[in-house]
Design an enzyme around this catalytic site. Structure first.
Site, PDB file in Angstrom:
ATOM      1  N   THR A 112      -8.116 -27.783 -30.285  1.00 25.68           N
ATOM      2  CA  THR A 112      -8.428 -26.839 -29.210  1.00 25.68           C
ATOM      3  C   THR A 112      -9.392 -27.457 -28.208  1.00 25.68           C
ATOM      4  O   THR A 112      -9.264 -27.255 -27.004  1.00 25.68           O
ATOM      5  CB  THR A 112      -9.030 -25.548 -29.792  1.00 25.68           C
ATOM      6  OG1 THR A 112      -8.116 -24.991 -30.728  1.00 25.68           O
ATOM      7  CG2 THR A 112      -9.324 -24.539 -28.688  1.00 25.68           C
ATOM      8  N   TYR A 198      -8.095 -29.989 -43.338  1.00 30.55           N
ATOM      9  CA  TYR A 198      -7.343 -29.210 -42.349  1.00 30.55           C
ATOM     10  C   TYR A 198      -5.856 -29.412 -42.587  1.00 30.55           C
ATOM     11  O   TYR A 198      -5.335 -30.520 -42.421  1.00 30.55           O
ATOM     12  CB  TYR A 198      -7.744 -29.669 -40.947  1.00 30.55           C
ATOM     13  CG  TYR A 198      -7.136 -28.911 -39.793  1.00 30.55           C
ATOM     14  CD1 TYR A 198      -6.543 -27.661 -39.950  1.00 30.55           C
ATOM     15  CD2 TYR A 198      -7.188 -29.445 -38.507  1.00 30.55           C
ATOM     16  CE1 TYR A 198      -6.006 -26.979 -38.881  1.00 30.55           C
ATOM     17  CE2 TYR A 198      -6.658 -28.764 -37.415  1.00 30.55           C
ATOM     18  CZ  TYR A 198      -6.068 -27.534 -37.611  1.00 30.55           C
ATOM     19  OH  TYR A 198      -5.538 -26.860 -36.538  1.00 30.55           O
ATOM     20  N   LYS A 226      -9.228 -25.547 -44.193  1.00 33.89           N
ATOM     21  CA  LYS A 226      -8.715 -24.798 -43.052  1.00 33.89           C
ATOM     22  C   LYS A 226      -7.201 -24.805 -43.198  1.00 33.89           C
ATOM     23  O   LYS A 226      -6.551 -25.828 -43.003  1.00 33.89           O
ATOM     24  CB  LYS A 226      -9.144 -25.441 -41.724  1.00 33.89           C
ATOM     25  CG  LYS A 226      -8.635 -24.708 -40.486  1.00 33.89           C
ATOM     26  CD  LYS A 226      -9.115 -25.403 -39.217  1.00 33.89           C
ATOM     27  CE  LYS A 226      -8.597 -24.687 -37.967  1.00 33.89           C
ATOM     28  NZ  LYS A 226      -9.044 -25.366 -36.730  1.00 33.89           N
TER      29      LYS A 226
END
Length: 369
Positions: A112, A198, A226
């Protein structure tokens, strides 16, 4: 037509001490120098420079339980100046707005935040800046992931050397490895400090299966996972005592309240941090979740962070600058966002300016940065 602006990338040559002094000056002046042109500090770790740090130093500085209890972490957007360099004034303003609404953690330079479009020097600089300016208010998670284990180790060492609380690590992508290779890759960074694994197969094209995570969980430095596969996987891990955040806003409510996730590492909280805090901190709220679903869907219609960048620019929070290969959403989608803001209420979104539809000519597209 979308304009294309090109600029040269920065060079990093001066001593590391200058880097930290420059960051300190930038941080101390950020409240008084709104709209100034920021030049990147001319010092950082080059690709052949190491920041060795002992795991005991990292452990003494970072409470594992303090990280594991974070319910809302914003995967923060990195704003740019028209030449493609970091816009730290806008970045600081965005982080300040997150903190004011009760965000507990900031993920720096993730997908992001466009870490994939940064040099390692830029990435470590931004982590250091975030720690220096906001580390007393929020936990700072730095993206140190790479498909090259050597680069992942170096980035992790550097991130902890500048003060981050934990490192986020994606599994090797493109040049994928075996499951044994995944374990070996992660163990090489788990020896350094607190790590969040992740798992997002839509980006890596390789799922990290539970067998790998269960093996990694034997390390005291595994903070948690995550997880972007689904709520059943989240439930499996939480039943086994493994801390999990979802990385998908749309499933965050159910993951938190029905499947045991500690919280979310959120994209949407860049825009509506107060509502996301309410969704994660207060009781189960199906009505609020339903209100947010159209925004979640709008943000995920193209790969993150394309829609987010477009939205923040139309809110007047960041300059309408994109680093390629990202480009803004088409005008019909921009209009959809303004309608969403009207339906949900401008007061729930970050920034104070009126939300407006930007024209193609308002955007600056930077190809060389």
């Amino acid at each position: 037509m979308l304009k294309n602006h090109c600029s040269c990338s920065m060079s990093i040559t001066e001593p590391t001490s200058v880097f930290f002094r420059s960051l300190a000056r930038t941080c101390s002046k950020r409240k008084d120098a709104k709209n100034t042109y920021w030049k990147p500090p001319q010092a950082s770790a080059g690709n052949d420079f190491h920041f060795p740090i002992s795991s005991s130093v990292v452990k003494n500085r970072t409470s594992m339980e303090g990280i594991r209890s974070l319910r809302l972490i914003t995967a923060v957007k990195t704003p740019y100046l028209p030449n493609g360099q970091f816009d730290l004034d806008s970045y600081d303003n965005l982080v300040d707005m997150q903190i004011a609404k009760g965000i507990e953690g900031i993920l720096v330079a993730g997908s992001t935040g466009e870490g994939q479009l940064m040099t390692w020097s830029e990435q470590i600089m931004l982590i250091a800046h975030t720690v220096n300016c906001f580390g007393d208010k929020v936990k700072v998670v730095g993206n140190a992931g790479s498909n090259c284990t050597s680069e992942a180790i170096k980035a992790t060492e550097r991130g902890f050397a500048v003060g981050m609380n934990a490192a986020l690590h994606i599994n090797p992508y493109y040049g994928k490895t075996s499951l044994d290779g995944l374990v070996a890759h992660y163990n090489s960074v788990l020896s350094i400090g607190p790590i969040i694994v992740y798992n997002i197969p839509t980006r890596t094209n390789q799922d990290i299966p539970p067998s790998v995570v269960q093996t990694l969980a034997q390390s005291p430095n595994l903070v948690g996972v995550k997880e972007c596969v689904g709520t059943e996987r989240i439930k499996q891990y939480t039943d086994e005592g493994i801390v999990v955040w979802t990385g998908i806003d749309k499933m965050s409510h159910d993951a938190r309240w029905d499947f045991g996730a500690v919280g979310v590492q959120s994209v949407a909280s860049n825009l509506v941090p107060g509502l996301m805090r309410k969704l994660m901190f207060e009781n189960k709220d199906v009505t609020l979740n339903s209100k947010l679903i159209p925004l979640f869907d709008w943000l995920s219609q193209e790969p993150v962070p394309i829609a987010l960048n477009t939205a923040l620019a139309q809110l007047g929070v960041i300059k309408p600058v994109f680093r390629l290969p990202h480009v803004p959403l088409p005008v019909d989608k921009r209009i959809e966002f303004i309608n969403l803001v009207k339906q949900m209420g401008r007061e729930h979104f970050v920034g104070e300016k009126d939300a407006q539809v930007l024209d193609d000519d308002d955007f600056i597209i930077v190809g060389k940065y």
